[in-house]
Each structure stands twice: as structure tokens, then as C-alpha cells.
Design an enzyme around this catalytic site. Structure first.
Site, mmCIF file in Angstrom:
data_model
loop_
_atom_site.group_PDB
_atom_site.id
_atom_site.type_symbol
_atom_site.label_atom_id
_atom_site.label_comp_id
_atom_site.label_asym_id
_atom_site.label_seq_id
_atom_site.Cartn_x
_atom_site.Cartn_y
_atom_site.Cartn_z
ATOM 1 N N TYR A 1 -3.721 -0.737 9.918
ATOM 2 C CA TYR A 1 -3.442 -0.905 8.589
ATOM 3 C C TYR A 1 -2.089 -0.591 8.200
ATOM 4 C CZ TYR A 1 -4.594 -1.055 3.507
ATOM 5 O OH TYR A 1 -4.578 -1.143 2.331
ATOM 6 N N SER B 1 0.822 -1.330 -0.128
ATOM 7 C CA SER B 1 0.025 -0.018 0.082
ATOM 8 C C SER B 1 0.734 1.317 0.055
ATOM 9 C CB SER B 1 -0.809 -0.152 1.265
ATOM 10 O OG SER B 1 -1.324 1.296 1.560
HETATM 11 P P1 NAD Z 1 -12.263 -5.255 -1.076
HETATM 12 O O1 NAD Z 1 -12.546 -4.891 0.127
HETATM 13 O O2 NAD Z 1 -12.915 -4.795 -2.309
HETATM 14 O O3 NAD Z 1 -11.479 -6.601 -1.117
HETATM 15 C C1 NAD Z 1 -10.639 -7.256 -0.134
HETATM 16 C C2 NAD Z 1 -10.901 -8.862 -0.346
HETATM 17 O O4 NAD Z 1 -10.317 -9.502 0.819
HETATM 18 C C3 NAD Z 1 -12.340 -9.382 -0.520
HETATM 19 O O5 NAD Z 1 -12.207 -10.283 -1.504
HETATM 20 C C4 NAD Z 1 -12.595 -9.749 0.900
HETATM 21 O O6 NAD Z 1 -13.459 -10.863 0.612
HETATM 22 C C5 NAD Z 1 -11.160 -10.587 1.100
HETATM 23 N N1 NAD Z 1 -11.164 -10.709 2.599
HETATM 24 C C6 NAD Z 1 -11.372 -9.860 3.561
HETATM 25 N N2 NAD Z 1 -11.282 -10.654 4.693
HETATM 26 C C7 NAD Z 1 -11.088 -12.088 4.467
HETATM 27 C C8 NAD Z 1 -10.713 -13.152 5.319
HETATM 28 N N3 NAD Z 1 -10.751 -13.082 6.479
HETATM 29 N N4 NAD Z 1 -10.721 -14.248 4.532
HETATM 30 C C9 NAD Z 1 -10.532 -14.120 3.152
HETATM 31 N N5 NAD Z 1 -10.730 -12.997 2.390
HETATM 32 C C10 NAD Z 1 -10.881 -12.085 3.032
HETATM 33 O O7 NAD Z 1 -10.683 -4.241 -1.079
HETATM 34 P P2 NAD Z 1 -9.687 -4.025 -2.330
HETATM 35 O O8 NAD Z 1 -9.375 -2.609 -2.240
HETATM 36 O O9 NAD Z 1 -9.775 -4.708 -3.496
HETATM 37 O O10 NAD Z 1 -8.534 -4.440 -1.355
HETATM 38 C C11 NAD Z 1 -7.572 -5.536 -1.962
HETATM 39 C C12 NAD Z 1 -6.188 -5.439 -1.407
HETATM 40 O O11 NAD Z 1 -5.507 -4.419 -1.930
HETATM 41 C C13 NAD Z 1 -6.291 -5.274 0.083
HETATM 42 O O12 NAD Z 1 -5.089 -6.141 0.838
HETATM 43 C C14 NAD Z 1 -5.913 -3.908 0.337
HETATM 44 O O13 NAD Z 1 -5.326 -3.471 1.718
HETATM 45 C C15 NAD Z 1 -5.087 -3.529 -0.773
HETATM 46 N N6 NAD Z 1 -4.937 -2.072 -0.979
HETATM 47 C C16 NAD Z 1 -6.058 -1.592 -1.694
HETATM 48 C C17 NAD Z 1 -6.118 -0.139 -1.957
HETATM 49 C C18 NAD Z 1 -7.198 0.828 -2.329
HETATM 50 O O14 NAD Z 1 -7.070 1.777 -2.553
HETATM 51 N N7 NAD Z 1 -8.363 0.093 -2.560
HETATM 52 C C19 NAD Z 1 -4.876 0.742 -1.742
HETATM 53 C C20 NAD Z 1 -3.782 0.028 -1.539
HETATM 54 C C21 NAD Z 1 -3.775 -1.562 -1.132
#
Ligand code: NAD
Length: 253
Positions: A158, A145
Site C-alpha cells: 500500500y 494517502s
Molecule cells: P472502500 O473499501 O470503502 O472503497 C474502495 C472502492 O474501490 C470500492 O468502491 C471498491 O468496490 C473499489 N474497488 C476495489 N477493488 C476494485 C477493483 N478491482 N475494480 C474496481 N473497483 C474496485 O475504501 P475507501 O477508504 O473509500 O478508499 C477509497 C480510496 O481512498 C482508496 O484508493 C484508498 O486507498 C484511499 N484512501 C483511503 C483512506 C481512508 O482512511 N479510508 C485514506 C487514504 C486513502
């Protein structure tokens, strides 16, 4: 350069948390490059299976709550059993809790650290054991991130977890590069997913974030496809321990 370097035909990629958001887009990017996909999700992945099939690839849906300890090796072995091998692990599943540090609860700390960092270690370890047994090396791509690099506000667990992911990526790369296993990470910038809905709904925060993104827009999940295919492919075979920002220039600002 031959595009064959990026060809993932015949490879199997395990992607955690791919029923939505960034994981879903990365799974589709990998399938587009030729990989079969094994998704590990807590709940169903709606139309992902049919979209992967439309690309001529196989999608297998495994279910697990990755914050529960102990089932990792069985999950990785089940994923490998679907095609006889795994080649790529994408540690994408992650959560965020937003609250002032002074009011932060123990569970807002523990839940985030467990899934975003500890589970990444456990699954990576299980995959590395499998890669060693298969004797062909492998690729692990973690999802970091912007808060692997900076402190953020109101997201202490986080930031700690994602800073840990950056360090863990380096630590595992140091031990596993000699085994032919590439461990790298992608650090997405501010992307338009469920994870950031609260930020985008707050007009003030939304404007402040947009003002410092040189590309002038939130990232879309599909913006990660090129980076994930690169790090999962032979093109990245001498790339170890790197965290690649895909952020519209946010970190450069
Ligand atoms: P999202 O909430 O759309 O997706 C998160 C995913 O993790 C979902 O598929 C959810 O079902 C799964 N998940 C959550 N808890 C779980 C568990 N206990 N067991 C199994 N699966 C589980 O969010 P996103 O933005 O697509 O995030 C995906 C990754 O990207 C994460 O690691 C997040 O921290 C990272 N991220 C996101 C952003 C952003 O701007 N959206 C930026 C940097 C990093």
C-alpha cells in the site's frame, strides 16, 4: 471570488470505486457542484444513482474490475458516449492488505500494486487520450494517502503504491500540463470507511491514531467534497502535480 469558478454544470466526471466510502462522497460532492457522474464499479452502487438524481444530475453505472488489464480505453470511451464528453477522471478505487512485510505474500503485493498504481496509470492514459481528442483539456484527480509521505507499518504494498501515485501525479502533470490537462491528487488522512475498519476496531491503534490528529477526530468521507470540487474545477486551472492533504492536520504534527 465568483463561485462560478467552482461550477461543474455541464461537465461529466468519471469516478472509480464510487459505490462506497470516499469515492461515493466525492461523486456526491461533484454532483452537488453540477457534474453528471459516470461510476466505474465492480458491483452495484445501491442508492448513489437516486441521490445523484435528487441533485438534478445524471448517474451512469459502468461495471469493471479495474485490476484486469486491457479494457481501459473502451471504458473511458463508453463513459464519454453517455454525454458526448468527459471532463474529469477521479482515480479512487483502491485496496489495502495488512501483514508484516516478512510474511507478505506475492499476491498481497501484486493485487495492491495492480489496482492502486498500474490501473491508475492505464485509466489516466486512456482519459488523457480522450481529453486530447476532445480538444478542451481535462482534470485528473488521483487518490493518494498519508502513506504517500510516510512508511506506515504492515502495509508495504500500500505504501509503495500510494508513494507511486504521488510520483505518477507529478510525472503526468509535467507531460500533460501543456495539453491543458491538470493532474493532481488528494491525500486523505485517516477516514472512517471500510478501508480503515480494522484499525478503528483495534482500540490501541485507534487511540494512537486519534492522539496525533490535531482536529481530534477521524475524517468523514464528506470532508473530501471541497477538495475534489476545487481540483476538478476551473478554480484549479493553474494547479498541476500537487498532492493536497485533507488530513485534520496529521502531516503537520
Ligand atoms: P472502500 O473499501 O470503502 O472503497 C474502495 C472502492 O474501490 C470500492 O468502491 C471498491 O468496490 C473499489 N474497488 C476495489 N477493488 C476494485 C477493483 N478491482 N475494480 C474496481 N473497483 C474496485 O475504501 P475507501 O477508504 O473509500 O478508499 C477509497 C480510496 O481512498 C482508496 O484508493 C484508498 O486507498 C484511499 N484512501 C483511503 C483512506 C481512508 O482512511 N479510508 C485514506 C487514504 C486513502
Amino acid at each position: 471570488m465568483s463561485t462560478g469558478l467552482f461550477d461543474l454544470a455541464g461537465r461529466t466526471a468519471v469516478v472509480t470505486g464510487c459505490n462506497t466510502g470516499l469515492g461515493r462522497a466525492m461523486a456526491l460532492g461533484l454532483a452537488q457542484a453540477g457534474a453528471d457522474i459516470v461510476g466505474i464499479n465492480r458491483s452495484g452502487s445501491a442508492d448513489l444513482g437516486s441521490e445523484v438524481a435528487a441533485l438534478g444530475r445524471r448517474y451512469v453505472d459502468l461495471r469493471a474490475d479495474l485490476s484486469e488489464r486491457g479494457g481501459e480505453q473502451a471504458l473511458i470511451d463508453a463513459a464519454a458516449a453517455t454525454s458526448g464528453r468527459i471532463d474529469i477522471l477521479v482515480n479512487n478505487a483502491g485496496i489495502i492488505r495488512r501483514r508484516a512485510a516478512i510474511d507478505f505474500s506475492e499476491s498481497d503485493w501484486d493485487d495492491v500494486m495492480e489496482l492502486n498504481l498500474s490501473a491508475v496509470f492505464r485509466l489516466s492514459q486512456a482519459a488523457a487520450r480522450r481529453f486530447v481528442a476532445q480538444g478542451r483539456g481535462g482534470k485528473i484527480v488521483n487518490v493518494a494517502s498519508m502513506l504517500s509521505f510516510q512508511g506506515g507499518v504492515r502495509v508495504p504494498s500500500y505504501t509503495a503504491s500510494k508513494s507511486g501515485v504521488l510520483g505518477l501525479t507529478r510525472a503526468l502533470a509535467n507531460e500533460w500540463a501543456p495539453l491543458g490537462i491538470n493532474v493532481n491528487a488528494i491525500a486523505p488522512g485517516y477516514m472512517d470507511t471500510n478501508n480503515t475498519a480494522e484499525l478503528r476496531a483495534d482500540a490501541q491503534r485507534n487511540d494512537a491514531i486519534l492522539a496525533r490528529i490535531p482536529a481530534g477526530r477521524w475524517g468523514s468521507p464528506a470532508d473530501l467534497a471541497g477538495a475534489i470540487v476545487f481540483l476538478a474545477s476551473d478554480a484549479a486551472s493553474y494547479v498541476h502535480g500537487h498532492t493536497l492533504a485533507v488530513d485534520g492536520g496529521w502531516l503537520a504534527r
